[in-house]
Design a protein around this motif. Structure first.
Motif, short mmCIF file in Angstrom:
data_model
loop_
_atom_site.label_atom_id
_atom_site.label_comp_id
_atom_site.label_asym_id
_atom_site.label_seq_id
_atom_site.Cartn_x
_atom_site.Cartn_y
_atom_site.Cartn_z
N LEU A 95 136.71 2.24 87.21
CA LEU A 95 135.86 1.05 87.13
C LEU A 95 136.67 -0.16 86.68
O LEU A 95 136.52 -1.26 87.22
CB LEU A 95 134.72 1.28 86.13
N SER A 96 137.55 0.04 85.70
CA SER A 96 138.40 -1.04 85.19
C SER A 96 139.27 -1.60 86.31
O SER A 96 139.36 -2.82 86.48
CB SER A 96 139.30 -0.54 84.06
N LYS A 97 139.91 -0.72 87.06
CA LYS A 97 140.78 -1.17 88.16
C LYS A 97 140.00 -1.93 89.21
O LYS A 97 140.46 -2.95 89.74
CB LYS A 97 141.50 0.03 88.80
N SER A 98 138.82 -1.45 89.53
CA SER A 98 137.98 -2.08 90.53
C SER A 98 137.58 -3.50 90.12
O SER A 98 137.72 -4.45 90.90
CB SER A 98 136.74 -1.21 90.77
N TYR A 99 137.10 -3.65 88.89
CA TYR A 99 136.70 -4.99 88.43
C TYR A 99 137.91 -5.90 88.26
O TYR A 99 137.84 -7.09 88.56
CB TYR A 99 135.86 -4.91 87.15
N LEU A 100 139.03 -5.35 87.79
CA LEU A 100 140.24 -6.16 87.66
C LEU A 100 140.68 -6.70 89.01
O LEU A 100 141.03 -7.88 89.14
CB LEU A 100 141.37 -5.35 87.01
N SER A 101 140.64 -5.88 90.06
CA SER A 101 141.07 -6.37 91.37
C SER A 101 140.12 -7.46 91.87
O SER A 101 140.56 -8.44 92.47
CB SER A 101 141.25 -5.23 92.37
N THR A 102 138.83 -7.35 91.57
CA THR A 102 137.87 -8.41 91.91
C THR A 102 138.21 -9.70 91.16
O THR A 102 138.22 -10.79 91.75
CB THR A 102 136.43 -7.97 91.58
N PHE A 103 138.50 -9.58 89.87
CA PHE A 103 138.85 -10.76 89.08
C PHE A 103 140.16 -11.39 89.58
O PHE A 103 140.30 -12.60 89.59
CB PHE A 103 138.97 -10.41 87.59
N LEU A 125 145.60 -1.65 78.81
CA LEU A 125 146.08 -2.86 79.48
C LEU A 125 147.39 -2.60 80.22
O LEU A 125 147.56 -3.08 81.35
CB LEU A 125 146.27 -3.99 78.45
N LYS A 126 148.30 -1.85 79.61
CA LYS A 126 149.56 -1.52 80.28
C LYS A 126 149.29 -0.70 81.54
O LYS A 126 149.89 -0.95 82.59
CB LYS A 126 150.50 -0.76 79.34
N ASN A 127 148.37 0.27 81.45
CA ASN A 127 148.03 1.08 82.62
C ASN A 127 147.41 0.25 83.74
O ASN A 127 147.53 0.61 84.91
CB ASN A 127 147.08 2.22 82.24
N LEU A 128 146.76 -0.85 83.39
CA LEU A 128 146.17 -1.73 84.39
C LEU A 128 147.18 -2.75 84.93
O LEU A 128 146.83 -3.55 85.79
CB LEU A 128 144.96 -2.47 83.80
N GLY A 129 148.41 -2.71 84.44
CA GLY A 129 149.46 -3.57 84.99
C GLY A 129 149.64 -4.91 84.28
O GLY A 129 150.33 -5.78 84.80
N PHE A 130 149.04 -5.09 83.12
CA PHE A 130 149.28 -6.32 82.37
C PHE A 130 150.68 -6.28 81.77
O PHE A 130 151.16 -5.22 81.38
CB PHE A 130 148.24 -6.50 81.26
N GLU A 148 150.45 -11.31 73.23
CA GLU A 148 149.92 -12.00 74.40
C GLU A 148 150.13 -11.08 75.60
O GLU A 148 151.19 -10.47 75.74
CB GLU A 148 150.68 -13.30 74.62
N PHE A 149 149.10 -10.97 76.45
CA PHE A 149 149.25 -10.20 77.68
C PHE A 149 148.80 -11.03 78.86
O PHE A 149 147.97 -11.93 78.72
CB PHE A 149 148.52 -8.85 77.60
N ILE A 150 149.38 -10.75 80.02
CA ILE A 150 149.16 -11.58 81.20
C ILE A 150 149.25 -10.74 82.47
O ILE A 150 150.00 -9.77 82.52
CB ILE A 150 150.19 -12.76 81.21
#
Length: 155
Positions: A95-103, A125-130, A148-150
């Motif tokens: 779900l996190s990956k899906s919403y992140l790609s939409t954002f 956050l690291k697993n999501l690629g930040f 700080e993360f980006i």
């Protein structure tokens, strides 16, 4: 099979979740802003009303997340949850990956700050690629170390 689903947040979700907010989120919002859980959730909800969602599990609000839009290219993502937020880790991650790609379709850059002590959020956050770009040693209300993360669309 579990029963996660996401729906647009309602203001009362803030009060429901504030009662069960996980300890590291309580600690982080106080360190950054001096706010209690209900204050922090209501403020996040109000600042993200175009993009504010509640993660439901078995009829209970287990998490809220959203984007505070800085401008049309830049957003500040946030997420707060109860201990049940990650009860079903694989589904939560999907779900996190899906919403992140939409954002990321909407914004060129997402950035925020995370309490250095909040290792669960940092790992997620690291697993999501930040990318973690810097440490601020005296961040916010309590002057605690935060990272700080980006995530940028073209990086």
């Amino acid at each position: 099979m579990n029963n996660y689903y996401v729906r647009p947040s309602k203001k009362e979700d803030c009060y429901q979740l504030s009662k069960t907010l996980r300890q590291q989120d309580v600690q982080e919002v106080f360190a950054s802003s001096g706010s209690n859980p209900a204050q922090a959730l209501v403020k996040a909800y109000m600042c993200s009303n175009k993009h504010c969602y509640s993660l439901m599990l078995d009829g209970e609000v287990v998490g809220m997340f959203g984007i505070n839009e800085i401008n049309r290219n830049v957003g500040t993502p946030w997420l707060m949850g109860s201990d049940d937020l990650t009860k079903h880790k694989i589904e939560f991650y999907k779900l996190s990956k899906s919403y992140l790609s939409t954002f990321m379709e909407r914004y060129n850059v997402l950035f925020n700050y995370v309490d250095k002590r909040n290792w669960q959020s940092i790992r997620w956050l690291k697993n999501l690629g930040f990318q973690f770009t810097k440490e601020i040693t005296d961040y916010g209300y309590e002057k605690k170390p935060f990272y700080e993360f980006i995530k940028a669309r073209y990086v």
